[in-house]
Design a protein around this motif. Structure first.
Motif, PDB file in Angstrom:
ATOM      1  N   ASP A 170       0.842  -1.200   0.000  1.00 32.41           N
ATOM      2  CA  ASP A 170       0.000   0.000   0.000  1.00 32.41           C
ATOM      3  C   ASP A 170       0.876   1.249   0.000  1.00 32.41           C
ATOM      4  OD1 ASP A 170      -2.577  -1.271   0.065  1.00 32.41           O
ATOM      5  OD2 ASP A 170      -2.176  -1.822   2.136  1.00 32.41           O
ATOM      6  N   ARG A 171       0.438   2.261  -0.731  1.00 27.64           N
ATOM      7  CA  ARG A 171       1.248   3.458  -0.927  1.00 27.64           C
ATOM      8  C   ARG A 171       1.671   4.144   0.370  1.00 27.64           C
ATOM      9  NH1 ARG A 171       5.079   4.919  -3.631  1.00 27.64           N
ATOM     10  NH2 ARG A 171       4.004   3.841  -5.336  1.00 27.64           N
ATOM     11  N   PRO A 172       0.790   4.312   1.381  1.00 30.50           N
ATOM     12  CA  PRO A 172       1.248   4.973   2.613  1.00 30.50           C
ATOM     13  C   PRO A 172       2.393   4.228   3.297  1.00 30.50           C
ATOM     14  CG  PRO A 172      -1.142   4.962   2.523  1.00 30.50           C
ATOM     15  CD  PRO A 172      -0.672   4.072   1.411  1.00 30.50           C
ATOM     16  N   VAL A 173       2.345   2.885   3.288  1.00 36.03           N
ATOM     17  CA  VAL A 173       3.423   2.106   3.893  1.00 36.03           C
ATOM     18  C   VAL A 173       4.682   2.204   3.042  1.00 36.03           C
ATOM     19  CG1 VAL A 173       4.165  -0.207   4.597  1.00 36.03           C
ATOM     20  CG2 VAL A 173       1.808   0.531   5.020  1.00 36.03           C
ATOM     21  N   ILE A 174       4.530   2.140   1.730  1.00 35.87           N
ATOM     22  CA  ILE A 174       5.673   2.281   0.823  1.00 35.87           C
ATOM     23  C   ILE A 174       6.375   3.621   1.055  1.00 35.87           C
ATOM     24  CG2 ILE A 174       6.349   2.550  -1.595  1.00 35.87           C
ATOM     25  CD1 ILE A 174       4.096   0.571  -2.297  1.00 35.87           C
ATOM     26  N   ASP A 175       5.582   4.695   1.144  1.00 34.38           N
ATOM     27  CA  ASP A 175       6.175   6.018   1.354  1.00 34.38           C
ATOM     28  C   ASP A 175       6.884   6.099   2.702  1.00 34.38           C
ATOM     29  OD1 ASP A 175       5.194   6.807  -1.090  1.00 34.38           O
ATOM     30  OD2 ASP A 175       3.410   7.798  -0.273  1.00 34.38           O
ATOM     31  N   PHE A 176       6.286   5.490   3.727  1.00 33.33           N
ATOM     32  CA  PHE A 176       6.897   5.509   5.054  1.00 33.33           C
ATOM     33  C   PHE A 176       8.252   4.798   5.041  1.00 33.33           C
ATOM     34  CE2 PHE A 176       7.733   3.177   8.992  1.00 33.33           C
ATOM     35  CZ  PHE A 176       7.743   4.206   9.929  1.00 33.33           C
ATOM     36  N   LEU A 177       8.281   3.581   4.517  1.00 30.93           N
ATOM     37  CA  LEU A 177       9.505   2.784   4.537  1.00 30.93           C
ATOM     38  C   LEU A 177      10.558   3.349   3.582  1.00 30.93           C
ATOM     39  CD1 LEU A 177       7.947  -0.785   4.737  1.00 30.93           C
ATOM     40  CD2 LEU A 177       9.177   0.425   6.549  1.00 30.93           C
ATOM     41  N   ALA A 178      10.116   3.868   2.449  1.00 30.84           N
ATOM     42  CA  ALA A 178      11.072   4.445   1.495  1.00 30.84           C
ATOM     43  C   ALA A 178      11.765   5.675   2.061  1.00 30.84           C
ATOM     44  CB  ALA A 178      10.353   4.793   0.192  1.00 30.84           C
TER      45      ALA A 178
END
Length: 291
Positions: free
Chosen positions: A202-210
């Motif tokens: 999911d995009r919010p998790v991707i953005d957080f981890l990235a």
């Protein structure tokens, strides 16, 4: 001609896999003695069959020891030979035999179910090394069906198939893993209430981890390791390599990294991505495992 070989432990889901292939119009043969494989394939090839699936396991008795040699012979006979080896943890196999009340093929008087399963593991140890191993311990039948379809539908090109698999350590390390990387040291999105119900896709998790430098360094270190040693696995004539990425629950960090790594290798080798945590959560929600 494409030949799919199916083998594995009794109760691990071989019948599910064969049914998938039969439904896909493969000519299916179950419980064939390993020594007859070349003759069968030659006969079916001459008869015009182009897609064949064959199950070979301990029901063949001592013939199973000949399977590695027969596989080498088949590779020279057909354009596309694929081998799926299904396995599962002892507790999962015992539960399935108890549920179905079927007899283990190696069970006999004075031999417990646990002893029969261990004996079968020993007999199939060398066979397991030949195939694409799939741990069905926590898989529902529908999930196994989907994974078999994915395996069959990947492009039939030369080289190794590289699979990145996420998992949760709280469920145990997958039996089919060749390389295991522990990423539990990375910041966990689980502690953010907004991210907790999401996954690493999911995009919010991707953005957080990235946005976390440690995650980027870990991802690059794993990529570099796999990139460095992949040629060695190819030289070893390996057809399949499973790289397992584990975090606590297999929902956020491991999923993100498995997807990230897959993207970095897709232009070089055949790549599959699987997320075991989703299968486990579906099983915990009330489904039955592959049997």
């Amino acid at each position: 001609m494409q030949v799919i070989l199916i083998s594995g432990l009794s109760g691990s889901g071989k019948s599910v896999a064969l049914n998938v292939l039969e439904d896909a119009s493969y000519y299916v043969v179950d419980n064939l003695p390993a020594t007859l494989l070349p003759q069968l394939v030659a006969y079916l090839r001459d008869a015009g069959y182009r897609r064949v699936a064959v199950a070979v396991d301990v029901r063949s008795g001592a013939n199973i020891a000949a399977l590695p040699q027969q596989v080498d012979q088949l590779r020279a006979m057909v354009d596309d030979l694929r081998f799926i080896f299904l396995e599962a943890r002892d507790d999962a196999l015992i539960a399935r035999f108890s549920e179905t009340r079927r007899k283990h093929p190696l069970a006999r008087e004075g031999v417990s179910l646990e002893e029969a399963i261990q004996c079968e593991r020993d007999l199939l140890a060398k066979v397991a090394e030949l195939g694409h191993r799939v741990d069905t311990s926590d898989l529902q039948a529908n999930t196994l069906r989907a994974w078999v379809k994915d395996f069959v539908n990947i492009a039939a090109t030369e080289g190794l198939t590289l699979m990145f698999q996420s998992f949760g350590f709280k469920y145990g390390i997958p039996l089919d893993a060749d390389l295991v990387f522990d990423v539990r040291c990375l910041p966990n999105p689980h502690y953010d209430p907004r991210l907790r119900p999401l996954t690493g896709r999911d995009r919010p998790v991707i953005d957080f981890l990235a946005g976390v430098p440690e995650v980027g360094r870990m991802a690059e270190d794993i990529r570099r390791f796999v990139d460095t040693w992949l040629p060695a696995y190819v030289r070893d004539n390996r057809s399949y390599l499973t790289v397992a990425i584990g975090c606590t629950g297999g929902q956020h960090r491991s999923v993100y990294l498995a997807e990230w790594l897959a993207e970095r290798f897709r232009d070089r080798v055949r790549v599959l991505v699987r997320h075991r945590s989703a299968a486990r959560r579906a099983s915990d929600a009330g489904g039955h495992g592959a049997s």
